[in-house]
Design an enzyme around this catalytic site. Structure first.
Site, mmCIF file in Angstrom:
data_model
loop_
_atom_site.group_PDB
_atom_site.id
_atom_site.type_symbol
_atom_site.label_atom_id
_atom_site.label_comp_id
_atom_site.label_asym_id
_atom_site.label_seq_id
_atom_site.Cartn_x
_atom_site.Cartn_y
_atom_site.Cartn_z
ATOM 1 N N LYS A 112 -8.390 49.024 7.081
ATOM 2 C CA LYS A 112 -7.659 48.453 5.943
ATOM 3 C C LYS A 112 -7.609 49.415 4.761
ATOM 4 O O LYS A 112 -6.639 49.421 4.008
ATOM 5 C CB LYS A 112 -8.262 47.119 5.530
ATOM 6 C CG LYS A 112 -7.933 46.019 6.519
ATOM 7 C CD LYS A 112 -8.417 44.684 6.033
ATOM 8 C CE LYS A 112 -8.034 43.599 7.034
ATOM 9 N NZ LYS A 112 -8.699 42.329 6.770
ATOM 10 N N LYS A 192 -3.633 45.252 18.466
ATOM 11 C CA LYS A 192 -3.902 43.813 18.357
ATOM 12 C C LYS A 192 -2.657 43.052 17.895
ATOM 13 O O LYS A 192 -1.908 43.559 17.056
ATOM 14 C CB LYS A 192 -5.015 43.654 17.305
ATOM 15 C CG LYS A 192 -5.714 42.353 17.288
ATOM 16 C CD LYS A 192 -6.842 42.374 16.269
ATOM 17 C CE LYS A 192 -6.333 42.352 14.835
ATOM 18 N NZ LYS A 192 -7.366 42.107 13.822
ATOM 19 N N LYS A 195 -0.480 39.412 12.161
ATOM 20 C CA LYS A 195 0.546 38.854 11.270
ATOM 21 C C LYS A 195 1.407 39.958 10.679
ATOM 22 O O LYS A 195 2.585 39.778 10.413
ATOM 23 C CB LYS A 195 -0.130 38.128 10.101
ATOM 24 C CG LYS A 195 -0.821 36.856 10.513
ATOM 25 C CD LYS A 195 -1.716 36.346 9.398
ATOM 26 C CE LYS A 195 -2.525 35.152 9.903
ATOM 27 N NZ LYS A 195 -3.768 34.946 9.172
HETATM 28 P P1 TYM Z 1 -7.914 36.299 10.342
HETATM 29 O O1 TYM Z 1 -7.309 35.444 9.292
HETATM 30 O O2 TYM Z 1 -7.382 37.665 10.537
HETATM 31 O O3 TYM Z 1 -7.828 35.558 11.747
HETATM 32 C C1 TYM Z 1 -8.253 34.208 11.937
HETATM 33 C C2 TYM Z 1 -8.887 34.061 13.309
HETATM 34 O O4 TYM Z 1 -7.970 34.495 14.316
HETATM 35 C C3 TYM Z 1 -8.581 35.466 15.155
HETATM 36 N N1 TYM Z 1 -7.570 36.458 15.571
HETATM 37 C C4 TYM Z 1 -7.347 36.796 16.837
HETATM 38 N N2 TYM Z 1 -7.912 36.389 17.992
HETATM 39 C C5 TYM Z 1 -7.457 36.931 19.153
HETATM 40 N N3 TYM Z 1 -6.473 37.862 19.196
HETATM 41 C C6 TYM Z 1 -5.874 38.308 18.068
HETATM 42 N N4 TYM Z 1 -4.900 39.200 18.114
HETATM 43 C C7 TYM Z 1 -6.311 37.769 16.806
HETATM 44 N N5 TYM Z 1 -5.945 37.976 15.520
HETATM 45 C C8 TYM Z 1 -6.735 37.163 14.777
HETATM 46 C C9 TYM Z 1 -9.652 36.135 14.291
HETATM 47 O O5 TYM Z 1 -10.674 36.699 15.097
HETATM 48 C C10 TYM Z 1 -10.147 34.946 13.472
HETATM 49 O O6 TYM Z 1 -11.133 34.229 14.192
HETATM 50 N N6 TYM Z 1 -12.208 37.783 8.222
HETATM 51 C C11 TYM Z 1 -11.516 36.698 8.902
HETATM 52 C C12 TYM Z 1 -11.448 35.423 8.094
HETATM 53 C C13 TYM Z 1 -12.758 34.899 7.644
HETATM 54 C C14 TYM Z 1 -13.742 34.253 8.441
HETATM 55 C C15 TYM Z 1 -14.797 33.899 7.549
HETATM 56 C C16 TYM Z 1 -13.812 33.942 9.792
HETATM 57 C C17 TYM Z 1 -13.235 34.948 6.373
HETATM 58 N N7 TYM Z 1 -14.453 34.337 6.306
HETATM 59 C C18 TYM Z 1 -15.941 33.258 8.017
HETATM 60 C C19 TYM Z 1 -14.975 33.285 10.259
HETATM 61 C C20 TYM Z 1 -16.006 32.950 9.374
HETATM 62 C C21 TYM Z 1 -10.100 37.128 9.201
HETATM 63 O O7 TYM Z 1 -9.548 37.972 8.559
HETATM 64 O O8 TYM Z 1 -9.500 36.353 10.161
#
Ligand code: TYM
Length: 323
Positions: A112, A192, A195
């Site tokens: 990032k 991956k 979004k």
């Molecule tokens: P974020 O918002 O990018 O994604 C949310 C959830 O979706 C999963 N994910 C995926 N799983 C499989 N394949 C993919 N291509 C894919 N893209 C996204 C992510 O693993 C996630 O579970 N840092 C986190 C948000 C967060 C969080 C937390 C999560 C903040 N605090 C505390 C768990 C606990 C994030 O950016 O997820």
């Protein structure tokens, strides 16, 4: 009773990777006897400097989408992070139990920092994530594979705090489904699914029509062998499609191979497109119903409950630290 916490950023539209890597498991856990917290982590989204109007509507959209996805609200609390400021308070406390070197090693930070410029929000982001998880003393965190490193850091921070002040935080475990934990782009299967992908045809969004979904799958990148066989090294594209089919239908990769052993890629791509469309379309139509409703009606007293639970942890931490 287990406490489960997980979060999703309201940055851009929710996609199939979010569903299969995370939300599908949240729905499953919400139907078990757990105390579940599912959070739209809007403070995390500020790291990308979003347009305020977009952020505001994405927060509401994501909250409603979680309800539409089928999370059982009888034993789950869904809320936006910024309305529970205790998350950010705990983040400050926990930053004193996290090494700079640990943050420098985070893969997502390195990725990032390249694209967003390296401000300190991106750097300290994993500490806020640790606070999200620890504020309700979660034992289990259902996330996709890309969050594994952040979860390990959370355990290290919790352990360090506990070593100094006694057994305050449980050491949370990651949980995930058998497949779908790392969905790849349909167009660039080495990257991956995300979004913010440059090529929107590589990502399936929650509101894509059946037609769009079928087109995206039909034009997905595979290889020339025409054999539906899982091989993550040399057949990344087809392995991704197998993973998607397996995850939605709760079957193994081997079972998918068996079902399609006599099929050509064209036929298999149509089957995957149909299964994805069948999975997403009832969620989207429930979402459209919820879109008309007032958010506070949909979520009832969820926010009060999240606040109470978070404040309980803060009271304990304050007292332990002598604050
Ligand atoms: P974020 O918002 O990018 O994604 C949310 C959830 O979706 C999963 N994910 C995926 N799983 C499989 N394949 C993919 N291509 C894919 N893209 C996204 C992510 O693993 C996630 O579970 N840092 C986190 C948000 C967060 C969080 C937390 C999560 C903040 N605090 C505390 C768990 C606990 C994030 O950016 O997820």
């Amino acid at each position: 009773m287990k406490t489960v916490f997980s979060g999703i950023q309201p940055t851009g539209k929710v996609h199939l990777g979010n569903f299969l890597g995370a939300i599908k498991n949240w729905v499953r856990l919400s139907n078990e006897k757990n105390k579940n917290y599912f959070c739209v982590v809007d403070l995390h989204s500020v790291t990308t400097h979003p347009n305020p109007k977009d952020l505001n509507s994405n927060i509401e959209q994501t909250l409603k989408l979680l309800v539409a996805a089928g999370i059982n609200l009888n034993n789950s609390i869904i809320y936006p992070q910024s309305k529970v400021p205790q998350h950010a308070y705990l983040s400050w406390i926990l930053s004193n139990f996290c090494q700079v070197g640990e943050l420098q090693r985070m893969t997502q930070y390195k990725e990032k920092a390249d694209s967003l410029g390296s401000h300190s929000g991106i750097f300290t982001y994993p500490v806020l994530m640790a606070s999200d998880i620890l504020i309700h003393k979660a034992n289990e965190v259902p996330v996709g594979d890309d969050q594994t490193q952040h979860l390990e850091l959370t355990r290290n921070i919790a352990e360090r705090f506990n070593n100094n002040y006694g057994n305050v935080f449980p050491l949370p475990e990651k949980s995930s489904g058998k497949s779908g934990t790392r969905l790849m782009s349909l167009k660039h299967p080495e990257d991956k699914m995300s979004k913010s992908s440059d090529d929107i045809n590589g990502t399936i969004y929650f509101d894509d029509s059946r037609d769009t979904i079928m087109k995206k799958f039909k034009s997905s990148v595979t290889d020339s062998s025409n054999v539906v066989k899982y091989d993550i090294d040399s057949k990344k594209g087809i392995s991704n499609l197998i993973d998607i089919y397996a995850s939605i239908n709760d079957i193994s990769h081997q079972e998918v191979e068996r079902l399609f052993e006599n099929s050509q890629y064209g036929e298999f791509k149509i089957a995957v497109g149909e299964t994805v469309s069948d999975y997403l379309s009832p969620i989207y139509s429930d979402y459209q119903e919820l879109e008309k409703e007032d958010l506070s009606q949909v979520l009832g007293n969820n926010l009060d409950q999240a606040n109470d639970s978070a404040q309980e942890t803060i009271n304990e931490v304050n007292s332990i630290l002598g604050l």
